[in-house]
Design a protein around this motif. Structure first.
Motif, PDB file in Angstrom:
ATOM      1  N   GLY A 101       6.388  23.994 -13.575  1.00  0.00           N
ATOM      2  CA  GLY A 101       7.259  23.026 -14.224  1.00  0.00           C
ATOM      3  C   GLY A 101       8.116  22.226 -13.263  1.00  0.00           C
ATOM      4  N   GLU A 102       7.981  22.489 -11.985  1.00  0.00           N
ATOM      5  CA  GLU A 102       8.739  21.730 -10.997  1.00  0.00           C
ATOM      6  C   GLU A 102       8.083  20.378 -10.773  1.00  0.00           C
ATOM      7  OE1 GLU A 102       8.580  24.198  -7.575  1.00  0.00           O
ATOM      8  OE2 GLU A 102      10.135  25.549  -8.279  1.00  0.00           O
ATOM      9  N   LYS A 103       8.889  19.451 -10.316  1.00  0.00           N
ATOM     10  CA  LYS A 103       8.383  18.120  -9.973  1.00  0.00           C
ATOM     11  C   LYS A 103       8.736  17.827  -8.526  1.00  0.00           C
ATOM     12  CE  LYS A 103       8.910  16.525 -14.652  1.00  0.00           C
ATOM     13  NZ  LYS A 103       9.627  15.641 -15.563  1.00  0.00           N
ATOM     14  N   VAL A 104       7.801  17.205  -7.839  1.00  0.00           N
ATOM     15  CA  VAL A 104       7.987  16.876  -6.439  1.00  0.00           C
ATOM     16  C   VAL A 104       7.743  15.382  -6.263  1.00  0.00           C
ATOM     17  CG1 VAL A 104       7.119  17.268  -4.104  1.00  0.00           C
ATOM     18  CG2 VAL A 104       7.210  19.156  -5.723  1.00  0.00           C
ATOM     19  N   LEU A 105       8.644  14.733  -5.535  1.00  0.00           N
ATOM     20  CA  LEU A 105       8.435  13.322  -5.240  1.00  0.00           C
ATOM     21  C   LEU A 105       7.325  13.204  -4.211  1.00  0.00           C
ATOM     22  CD1 LEU A 105       9.235  10.353  -5.549  1.00  0.00           C
ATOM     23  CD2 LEU A 105      10.875  10.707  -3.699  1.00  0.00           C
ATOM     24  N   GLU A 106       6.314  12.460  -4.552  1.00  0.00           N
ATOM     25  CA  GLU A 106       5.160  12.291  -3.667  1.00  0.00           C
ATOM     26  C   GLU A 106       5.129  10.838  -3.192  1.00  0.00           C
ATOM     27  OE1 GLU A 106       0.658  13.700  -4.089  1.00  0.00           O
ATOM     28  OE2 GLU A 106       1.284  12.308  -5.638  1.00  0.00           O
ATOM     29  N   VAL A 107       5.038  10.641  -1.893  1.00  0.00           N
ATOM     30  CA  VAL A 107       4.976   9.301  -1.319  1.00  0.00           C
ATOM     31  C   VAL A 107       3.675   9.185  -0.539  1.00  0.00           C
ATOM     32  CG1 VAL A 107       6.080   7.632   0.207  1.00  0.00           C
ATOM     33  CG2 VAL A 107       7.487   9.189  -1.164  1.00  0.00           C
ATOM     34  N   ARG A 108       2.930   8.150  -0.826  1.00  0.00           N
ATOM     35  CA  ARG A 108       1.666   7.917  -0.127  1.00  0.00           C
ATOM     36  C   ARG A 108       1.695   6.532   0.495  1.00  0.00           C
ATOM     37  NH1 ARG A 108      -2.827  10.084  -4.440  1.00  0.00           N
ATOM     38  NH2 ARG A 108      -1.925  12.154  -4.666  1.00  0.00           N
ATOM     39  N   GLU A 109       1.069   6.443   1.647  1.00  0.00           N
ATOM     40  CA  GLU A 109       1.001   5.159   2.332  1.00  0.00           C
ATOM     41  C   GLU A 109      -0.441   4.931   2.753  1.00  0.00           C
ATOM     42  OE1 GLU A 109       3.222   2.789   5.952  1.00  0.00           O
ATOM     43  OE2 GLU A 109       3.955   4.737   5.326  1.00  0.00           O
ATOM     44  N   MET A 110      -1.045   3.864   2.225  1.00  0.00           N
ATOM     45  CA  MET A 110      -2.444   3.559   2.522  1.00  0.00           C
ATOM     46  C   MET A 110      -2.677   2.051   2.505  1.00  0.00           C
ATOM     47  SD  MET A 110      -3.899   5.245  -0.891  1.00  0.00           S
ATOM     48  CE  MET A 110      -2.784   5.454  -2.248  1.00  0.00           C
ATOM     49  N   PRO A 111      -2.068   1.333   3.455  1.00  0.00           N
ATOM     50  CA  PRO A 111      -2.179  -0.126   3.452  1.00  0.00           C
ATOM     51  C   PRO A 111      -3.602  -0.646   3.652  1.00  0.00           C
ATOM     52  CG  PRO A 111      -0.833   0.640   5.289  1.00  0.00           C
ATOM     53  CD  PRO A 111      -1.173   1.825   4.473  1.00  0.00           C
ATOM     54  N   GLY A 133       0.787  -1.213   0.000  1.00  0.00           N
ATOM     55  CA  GLY A 133       0.000   0.000   0.000  1.00  0.00           C
ATOM     56  C   GLY A 133       0.825   1.271   0.000  1.00  0.00           C
ATOM     57  N   ARG A 134       2.103   1.163  -0.340  1.00  0.00           N
ATOM     58  CA  ARG A 134       2.958   2.346  -0.447  1.00  0.00           C
ATOM     59  C   ARG A 134       3.146   2.681  -1.922  1.00  0.00           C
ATOM     60  NH1 ARG A 134       7.471   0.515   3.867  1.00  0.00           N
ATOM     61  NH2 ARG A 134       6.170   0.797   5.699  1.00  0.00           N
ATOM     62  N   TYR A 135       2.970   3.940  -2.246  1.00  0.00           N
ATOM     63  CA  TYR A 135       3.081   4.393  -3.618  1.00  0.00           C
ATOM     64  C   TYR A 135       3.969   5.624  -3.659  1.00  0.00           C
ATOM     65  CZ  TYR A 135      -0.998   1.438  -4.004  1.00  0.00           C
ATOM     66  OH  TYR A 135      -1.851   0.380  -3.938  1.00  0.00           O
ATOM     67  N   SER A 136       4.754   5.742  -4.702  1.00  0.00           N
ATOM     68  CA  SER A 136       5.541   6.953  -4.891  1.00  0.00           C
ATOM     69  C   SER A 136       5.488   7.335  -6.359  1.00  0.00           C
ATOM     70  CB  SER A 136       6.993   6.744  -4.436  1.00  0.00           C
ATOM     71  OG  SER A 136       7.613   5.771  -5.242  1.00  0.00           O
ATOM     72  N   GLY A 137       5.604   8.605  -6.607  1.00  0.00           N
ATOM     73  CA  GLY A 137       5.579   9.095  -7.976  1.00  0.00           C
ATOM     74  C   GLY A 137       5.911  10.571  -8.001  1.00  0.00           C
ATOM     75  N   LEU A 138       6.003  11.104  -9.193  1.00  0.00           N
ATOM     76  CA  LEU A 138       6.308  12.519  -9.345  1.00  0.00           C
ATOM     77  C   LEU A 138       5.023  13.294  -9.557  1.00  0.00           C
ATOM     78  CD1 LEU A 138       9.463  12.404 -11.629  1.00  0.00           C
ATOM     79  CD2 LEU A 138       9.363  12.889  -9.188  1.00  0.00           C
ATOM     80  N   GLU A 139       4.884  14.375  -8.793  1.00  0.00           N
ATOM     81  CA  GLU A 139       3.761  15.280  -8.967  1.00  0.00           C
ATOM     82  C   GLU A 139       4.281  16.495  -9.721  1.00  0.00           C
ATOM     83  OE1 GLU A 139       0.644  17.962  -6.354  1.00  0.00           O
ATOM     84  OE2 GLU A 139       1.835  16.434  -5.359  1.00  0.00           O
ATOM     85  N   HIS A 140       3.576  16.860 -10.776  1.00  0.00           N
ATOM     86  CA  HIS A 140       3.982  17.991 -11.604  1.00  0.00           C
ATOM     87  C   HIS A 140       3.312  19.263 -11.080  1.00  0.00           C
ATOM     88  CE1 HIS A 140       5.836  15.279 -14.520  1.00  0.00           C
ATOM     89  NE2 HIS A 140       4.811  14.479 -14.251  1.00  0.00           N
ATOM     90  N   LEU A 141       4.118  20.252 -10.727  1.00  0.00           N
ATOM     91  CA  LEU A 141       3.596  21.521 -10.231  1.00  0.00           C
ATOM     92  C   LEU A 141       3.424  22.510 -11.380  1.00  0.00           C
ATOM     93  CD1 LEU A 141       5.759  21.865  -6.991  1.00  0.00           C
ATOM     94  CD2 LEU A 141       3.465  20.898  -7.240  1.00  0.00           C
ATOM     95  N   ASP A 142       2.706  23.601 -11.110  1.00  0.00           N
ATOM     96  CA  ASP A 142       2.382  24.581 -12.144  1.00  0.00           C
ATOM     97  C   ASP A 142       3.611  25.210 -12.806  1.00  0.00           C
ATOM     98  OD1 ASP A 142      -0.302  24.158 -11.709  1.00  0.00           O
ATOM     99  OD2 ASP A 142      -0.496  25.816 -10.289  1.00  0.00           O
TER     100      ASP A 142
END
Length: 112
Positions: A70-80, A59-68
């Protein structure tokens, strides 16, 4: 050949979570009401599943979130708890629904 099994791998192999007991009403109004045969409030079920499923890294996910800008932020979510409940729902759907309906549900989930 020597095969080693880590403590974590061994625990994964033997631990199972029974969200619903056999031969009972597993849900009320579409929500699970028991874990391993113990009746719990929904919030307590989520806490229990987050602890028990999360300790194995599910239930752990990570990915890049694209900001307005043009920046990218590593996003980590945990929802087991959500992960295991959705896996259980998919399993029930494949047992009860036609293949066409399961595919249709998956398409709706991806576009919704």
């Amino acid at each position: 050949m020597l095969i080693e099994t880590s403590e974590r791998q061994a625990a994964r192999a033997v631990e199972a979570v029974a969200i619903v007991p056999a031969r009972s009403a597993p849900c009320e109004k579409g929500l699970p009401i028991t874990v391993d045969g113990r009746a719990l409030e929904f919030g307590a079920i989520i806490d229990e599943l987050n602890h028990r499923v999360g300790k194995f890294g599910y239930g752990r996910y990570s990915g890049l979130e694209h900001l307005d800008r043009g920046e990218k932020v590593l996003e980590v979510r945990e929802m087991p708890a959500a992960w295991i409940l959705l896996k259980a729902l998919r399993h029930l759907e494949t047992a009860c629904l036609s293949e066409r309906l399961v595919r249709e549900n998956m398409d709706v989930e991806q576009t919704g």
